[in-house]
Design an enzyme around this catalytic site. Structure first.
Site, PDB file in Angstrom:
ATOM      1  N   GLY B  41      51.159  40.815  20.892  1.00 11.61           N
ATOM      2  CA  GLY B  41      50.689  40.454  22.234  1.00 11.61           C
ATOM      3  C   GLY B  41      49.602  39.401  22.107  1.00 11.61           C
ATOM      4  N   HIS B 267      46.926  46.786  44.147  1.00  6.03           N
ATOM      5  CA  HIS B 267      46.081  45.691  44.621  1.00  6.03           C
ATOM      6  C   HIS B 267      46.261  45.502  46.129  1.00  6.03           C
ATOM      7  CE1 HIS B 267      44.151  41.843  44.970  1.00  6.03           C
ATOM      8  NE2 HIS B 267      43.769  41.919  43.712  1.00  6.03           N
ATOM      9  N   SER B 285      44.592  36.370  45.523  1.00  2.00           N
ATOM     10  CA  SER B 285      43.358  36.816  44.876  1.00  2.00           C
ATOM     11  C   SER B 285      42.440  37.596  45.799  1.00  2.00           C
ATOM     12  CB  SER B 285      42.585  35.606  44.361  1.00  2.00           C
ATOM     13  OG  SER B 285      41.279  36.001  44.005  1.00  2.00           O
ATOM     14  N   ARG B 331      39.155  47.789  45.394  1.00  2.00           N
ATOM     15  CA  ARG B 331      40.577  47.619  45.667  1.00  2.00           C
ATOM     16  C   ARG B 331      41.266  48.889  46.124  1.00  2.00           C
ATOM     17  NH1 ARG B 331      41.898  43.707  40.472  1.00  2.00           N
ATOM     18  NH2 ARG B 331      40.900  41.895  41.386  1.00  2.00           N
ATOM     19  N   ARG B 436      39.743  49.750  38.557  1.00  2.00           N
ATOM     20  CA  ARG B 436      39.094  48.585  37.967  1.00  2.00           C
ATOM     21  C   ARG B 436      38.515  47.705  39.057  1.00  2.00           C
ATOM     22  NH1 ARG B 436      40.439  43.540  37.212  1.00  2.00           N
ATOM     23  NH2 ARG B 436      42.686  43.708  37.476  1.00  2.00           N
TER      24      ARG B 436
END
Lengths: 253, 639
Positions: B41, B267, B285, B331, B436
């Site tokens: 990755g 989100h 965003s 969020r 987060r």
């Protein structure tokens, strides 16, 4: 919508390729172009045929994976649009759409519409970086950079490395791609110490990899999905000039 | 009984990392060249780690499924990257950043890890700027910051709406520099299918070459996974279509515990789903919430054009419910609030599954130019995808699966429960608890890659400098390759009728409905039995066309979906076992009278780490208790 697709099919790099026609009778105008290809692939698989191989990943115009030469244009119709952002509203019922892989000697076909763009990474390896080892960086605000300059660097830095500039160029030149990186780093004070070497090293690598020369047709700019200005090529040329022709030998060594 | 040792260094919180660095083992430069590191990755975390380990002199073999590391999905992070520079002089500090992340994660993250992430964040910005990342600047020439959800300071560095792209390209440039020097060897277009464990330590991997179909063996002295998140389990998500859990799941099968798998961030500001053809949901965003106001009509089913709905007939529900943070709530809170309004019948658009994000006020106040400078590329993207001009009409948005806080369990040294197997970036569970905060992902990935991984790897390898290179013909490699080949053969052999994507869509639907924004016991039980049935159907009716020794994108997808079917079961089991609500994990049974998440600290203040028990076996739960010595645990309120 009824859409006729003429798609380049080629099993491997060494197999002989050719156009195959596929017809889809019920394409929705709401589909994106790649969703239309997804739909084609579903119908192919269900019919027991092999799906068309094409590259895609983020599907929002930023990863640079998608490519495709659509009706003679990289990323198809529409200004500053990647293939994954292209919508079927750009096409009409009854249209025939010709889909080819990127057309460039430097990007050999891997399968169907998937090509090998490793050459772009090789050019960046030759000098598309600032040699700043982790741990050695000074405090970020110790290097003020005027907003105008920083914004200009940013305008070059938006390159997604898709290769459409080369695919669009009648000479198969990679000048806009190289210019975007050289220009970004030349505009920033951090990039200065290596500026001379960088431009020559990247150009020498591009030549070695078989990309063509730039003859200012500006096709690259017209087809760049990120709208990168060919003014950056002028800056690349200035950097090459500034670097002096003697640098070529240094760069190659 | 727990087998988990988090290895958190002793001493006061603020001194732990410094003390740790002062006492860990080191490898001298001459020995580093004898040590091989496998890194899978090459997004922001992986690229940053590869470049730094290469600079130090280790031999790095780096793998990715894309044709180049430049395309990893870090590229799509839009809004920004946090750091505690306090350039705005608004009271920010390392402690404040740490505190915000712990609180934002609803007190389900490890204090020591989070504090360290905040500590290295400042160096990360220095490093990225030195690498030529063109972060936004003020007219003075100094770096600009903006604010982001869930915090009251401006600490987010950004590069228009393309911060992830610029950070990734910065880290990538360091990586290719090491490729040119021969210290990093890139193996692109590879899927990692197995981890090879020899004498209890991770010593290699098995990969499939996605061009030739060849099954390859690679050995090293340590293996690092930086393979990202698994939000694509929902089929429709903001992730790249190719993002997957296959490498992490392979590690899990070999003994790496999987932590908090059900902690998934939905989100709040994505484009809504418009039709069944859609292959992904595009993120808008979170930074848009700085200037955009979210609302729905006060009257359910109001079909008027948004611009003809007068001000007093609009419900700015976030501002109404959370006056202190308003549109900048975290969020998870914003997502649930949108779902609540839509479920109650106030949603807009044809499907009723979207809300407005309106910039008219901001444009009026600041002018179109100022808004264009901040969000120009996002507005353009929205316009391209919807044919709606957000300068004129409000955007329509809806929550979408996005980021996975869960991931491989790691100790303070980012090592999984398999010695020598590390996990960094989104692929681990470490820093974000149950939710987060915006601009925290790039911060964690770059910080771990540049500054934490090299210390951890050095410490681990310092005791292995005499370990010779491992040949790849041992019995463990044979067995791992056989397992990989068996699975591929089995997938090809099913030869059923349904496409891989058809199964993925159905799995996504189950996960979204029952293990998404809101969960309850009955739904999760239902999900478990539905996935079990779907899994059986998959293995008896999936159709993978073509051959193994060719580019075969359907086979690639089939491998991923097979793993998602198992991961989906584990996610549901984890969500079922955690009967409290916390952060993004919202159990209907556990909410406050106002409908907010209700934690139950007395019972659930732990990391849930699940141990694999073989195919079809029931996972075993291990608990790592969380101790909070430096923050006061409170109800997470944004009112």
């Amino acid at each position: 919508m009824r859409i006729q697709l003429k798609i380049w099919r080629q099993e491997t790099a060494t197999h002989k390729g050719g156009f195959v026609t596929h017809v889809l009778d019920d394409v929705s105008r709401e589909m994106s172009f790649l969703e239309m290809l997804d739909y084609l692939n579903t119908t192919l698989i269900e019919r027991g045929e092999e799906p068309v191989v094409f590259e895609h990943d983020c599907r929002e115009g930023i990863c640079g994976c998608c490519s495709l030469y659509i009706n003679g244009r990289p990323h198809g119709p529409g200004k500053e649009t990647t293939t994954c952002e292209l919508r079927m509203t750009k096409f009409a019922d009854g249209d025939t759409i010709v889909i080819e892989p990127w057309r460039s000697k430097a990007f050999p076909v891997i399968r169907d519409l998937m090509v090998d763009r490793t050459a772009l990474d090789q050019i960046l390896q030759a000098g598309g970086f600032i040699s700043a080892n982790t741990g050695a960086a000074p405090e970020a605000n110790s290097i003020p950079i005027s907003k105008e300059r920083s914004d200009e660097a940013f305008d070059a830095a938006v390159c997604i490395g898709c290769g459409s500039c080369t695919a669009a160029c009648p000479n198969g030149s990679v000048m806009l791609f190289v210019a975007a990186k050289v220009s970004q780093l030349a505009l920033l004070p951090q990039g200065q110490p290596e500026a001379k070497r960088r431009a020559w090293a990247m150009m020498a690598k591009a030549d070695e990899l078989g990309f063509g020369a730039c003859s200012n047709t500006a096709a690259c700019e017209a087809e760049c999905p990120k709208g990168i200005d060919i003014g950056h090529i002028a800056r690349l040329n200035r950097e090459l000039f500034r670097g002096g022709f003697g640098s070529l030998a240094t760069a190659a060594s | 009984m727990t087998i988990l040792d988090s290895k958190i260094p002793a001493g006061p919180l603020a001194d732990k990392w410094a003390n740790h660095k002062n006492t860990v083992g080191l490898v001298n430069p001459a020995n580093r060249a004898k040590l091989d590191i496998i890194l899978v990755g090459t997004g922001l975390a992986g690229a940053a780690a590869a470049s730094t380990l290469g600079e130090l002199g280790y031999n790095v073999k780096a793998f990715c499924f894309q044709d180049t590391p430049r395309r990893a999905h870090s590229v799509a992070a839009q809004g920004g990257i946090n750091a505690a520079k306090n350039y705005k002089n608004d009271g920010d500090s390392i402690y404040r950043l740490f505190h915000d992340v712990i609180k934002g994660g609803d007190y389900r993250a490890r204090e020591a890890n989070v504090y360290r992430a905040a500590e290295v964040s400042n160096h990360t910005i220095d490093q990225l700027v030195a690498a030529g990342v063109p972060f936004a600047r003020e007219y003075s020439g100094y770096l600009d910051n903006r604010s982001f959800g869930g915090v009251q300071v401006s600490r987010t560095f950004y590069a228009r709406g393309q911060t992830g792209q610029q950070c990734l390209l910065g880290a990538y440039s360091g990586l290719i520099r090491q490729v040119a020097k021969g210290k990093v060897t890139m193996y692109p277009r590879r899927d990692m299918l197995e981890v090879v464990v020899v004498d209890g330590e991770a010593r290699g991997i098995i990969t499939r070459n996605l061009v030739t179909g060849e099954i390859e063996r690679h050995s090293g002295h340590a293996v690092i996974l930086a393979t990202g998140g698994y939000g694509t389990i929902y089929y429709l998500s903001t992730l790249a279509v190719g993002s997957n859990a296959t490498a992490a799941w392979a590690a899990h099968r070999k003994g790496a515990l999987f932590a908090n798998p059900s902690f998934v961030q939905i989100h709040p500001t994505s484009l809504p789903q418009l039709n069944d053809y859609q292959a992904k949901l595009t993120l808008m965003s979170e930074s848009l919430r700085n200037d955009g106001r979210i609302w729905v009509p006060k009257e359910a089913g109001d079909k008027r054009h948004p611009n003809s709905i007068p001000e007093d007939e609009r419900d700015y529900y976030l501002e109404r419910r959370y006056p202190a943070f308003g549109n900048l709530v975290p969020r998870d809170v914003a997502s649930r609030a949108a779902k609540e309004r839509c479920d109650a019948g106030y949603g807009v658009g044809d499907t009723g599954l979207s809300v407005y994000l309106d910039f008219s006020g901001a444009i009026e106040k600041q002018g179109k130019k100022a808004i264009e400078a901040k969000y120009g590329n996002l507005f353009e993207m929205y316009n391209k995808l919807t044919d709606i001009d957000p300068y004129e009409d409000p955007m329509r948005i809806y929550p979408a699966g996005h980021y996975t806080m869960g991931g491989l369990w790691v100790d303070y040294n980012l090592m999984t429960t398999v010695p020598g197997l590390f996990s960094i970036g989104e692929s681990n569970f470490s820093d974000h608890g149950a939710n987060r905060l915006g601009a925290g992902s790039l911060m964690q990935c770059a910080g771990e890659g540049y500054f934490i991984t090299p210390v951890a790897i050095g410490d681990y390898l310092s005791e292995r400098i005499k370990t010779p290179r491992m040949p790849v013909d041992g019995p463990e490699f044979d067995a791992a390759e056989r397992d990989a080949r068996d699975r591929l053969d089995r997938l090809m052999a099913v030869n059923g009728k349904q496409t891989v994507t058809a199964f993925h869509k159905r799995l996504g639907r189950i996960m979204w409905d029952d293990c998404g924004m809101v969960r309850n016991e009955a739904g999760l039980e239902q999900a478990l039995s539905s996935i079990t049935e779907l899994k059986e159907e998959f293995w008896s009716d999936v159709k993978v066309p073509g051959r193994q020794d060719r580019v075969n994108q359907e086979l690639e997808k089939a491998v991923r979906v097979a793993d998602f079917l198992e991961l989906g079961q584990l996610m549901s089991r984890d969500a079922l076992a955690r009967k409290e609500s916390c952060g993004a994990h919202f159990r209907e049974e556990s909410q406050t009278p106002e409908g907010e998440a209700q934690r139950i600290d007395s019972e659930y203040s732990y990391v849930a780490a699940w141990e694999y028990q073989g195919e079809g076996g029931e996972h075993v739960l291990h608990k790592e208790p969380l101790k909070f010595e430096n923050v006061e645990i409170k109800e997470r309120s944004y009112k």
